[in-house]
Design an enzyme around this catalytic site. Structure first.
Site, PDB file in Angstrom:
ATOM      1  N   VAL A 101       0.821  -1.212   0.000  1.00 47.61           N
ATOM      2  CA  VAL A 101       0.000   0.000   0.000  1.00 47.61           C
ATOM      3  C   VAL A 101       0.855   1.262   0.000  1.00 47.61           C
ATOM      4  O   VAL A 101       0.369   2.342  -0.360  1.00 47.61           O
ATOM      5  CB  VAL A 101      -0.950   0.001   1.220  1.00 47.61           C
ATOM      6  CG1 VAL A 101      -0.228   0.349   2.505  1.00 47.61           C
ATOM      7  CG2 VAL A 101      -2.139   0.934   0.986  1.00 47.61           C
ATOM      8  N   SER A 102       2.120   1.147   0.361  1.00 47.57           N
ATOM      9  CA  SER A 102       2.979   2.321   0.517  1.00 47.57           C
ATOM     10  C   SER A 102       3.754   2.640  -0.759  1.00 47.57           C
ATOM     11  O   SER A 102       4.585   1.832  -1.201  1.00 47.57           O
ATOM     12  CB  SER A 102       3.978   2.084   1.652  1.00 47.57           C
ATOM     13  OG  SER A 102       4.983   3.073   1.647  1.00 47.57           O
ATOM     14  N   PRO A 103       3.556   3.827  -1.334  1.00 41.31           N
ATOM     15  CA  PRO A 103       4.377   4.202  -2.488  1.00 41.31           C
ATOM     16  C   PRO A 103       5.844   4.358  -2.108  1.00 41.31           C
ATOM     17  O   PRO A 103       6.730   4.104  -2.929  1.00 41.31           O
ATOM     18  CB  PRO A 103       3.773   5.537  -2.940  1.00 41.31           C
ATOM     19  CG  PRO A 103       3.077   6.082  -1.729  1.00 41.31           C
ATOM     20  CD  PRO A 103       2.589   4.885  -0.975  1.00 41.31           C
TER      21      PRO A 103
END
Length: 233
Positions: free
Chosen positions: A28-30
């Site tokens: 979920v984390s760019p």
């Protein structure tokens, strides 16, 4: 992979010099994606293996009673611009998904179900690309299945494994491991007992691996126990 051992025999410095780098991440984390684009080459430069540890970022936030960057309206837009600019600086593909945050749990569990190192690396690359490099996203189970199949894995078997208690527990244990290491977010890198957070810490990580960390053990301990002179709580 399981819970990190917090005790046990002391490890000699000569033995730690080639210890694996443990990469705690959530799709979920760019920022985790951006760190991933750099880490295989970084590990190779320093003669280290790279251990890929899927964790649930939401579980970390819940345990600490905090919110994620994308859950703070004013920070959300800035994060989206910031990550685009970092991707440009790094020269890596970057396409925001159709919606964010999204639920990464199936992708994390499928990753945890793959035990073999090289197969897990191929899968992680495919899933990160699906999420952040224009690969169609990870929201639908079909997209996760397609990523697994694209790197030569038995996608249906992996999706079935992702529903088992053992694999679900592994993701939970991975998340607990990061919390036990005093981690608070992703991406986090564990190197020789020292935790580094964020894509902007990769330069500091390399300096540490070269033995050039500007922080002495004494100063680190002083900072760990530094008293607070004021608090809003």
């Amino acid at each position: 992979m399981g819970r990190a051992a917090l005790g046990g025999p002391r490890v000699k410095l000569s033995d730690m010099s080639r210890a694996p780098l443990r990469f705690f991440f959530d799709y979920v984390s760019p920022y985790a994606y951006l760190a991933w684009t750099q880490l295989p080459a970084l590990a190779e430069r320093h003669g280290r293996t790279l251990e890929l540890v899927p964790i649930l970022f939401a579980g970390v936030l819940n345990a600490l009673g905090t919110t994620g960057p994308a859950e703070v309206p004013r920070k959300r837009f800035y994060v989206y611009k910031h990550t685009h600019r970092i991707a440009h600086d790094l020269g890596v593909p970057f396409v925001f998904p159709a919606a964010h945050p999204f639920n990464p749990l199936l992708a994390l569990r499928v990753t945890a179900a793959v035990r073999e190192t090289e197969a897990r690396r191929r899968l992680v690359a495919a899933l990160f690309s699906a999420a952040w490099a224009g690969g169609g996203g990870l929201v639908e189970p079909e997209r996760v299945e397609a990523c697994a199949a694209s790197v030569g894995l038995d996608a249906r078997a992996l999706l079935a494994a992702a529903r088992t208690p053992e694999v679900k527990e592994q993701v939970r244990l991975n998340t607990e491991e990061l919390l036990a290491l005093e981690g608070f977010g992703v991406p986090s890198l564990l190197a020789d007992g020292e935790l580094f957070f964020g894509v902007d810490s990769l330069g500091h990580l390399e300096r540490f691996l070269r033995g050039e960390d500007p922080l002495s053990l004494e100063e680190r301990e002083r900072l760990r126990t530094l008293p607070m002179a004021a608090s809003r709580v």
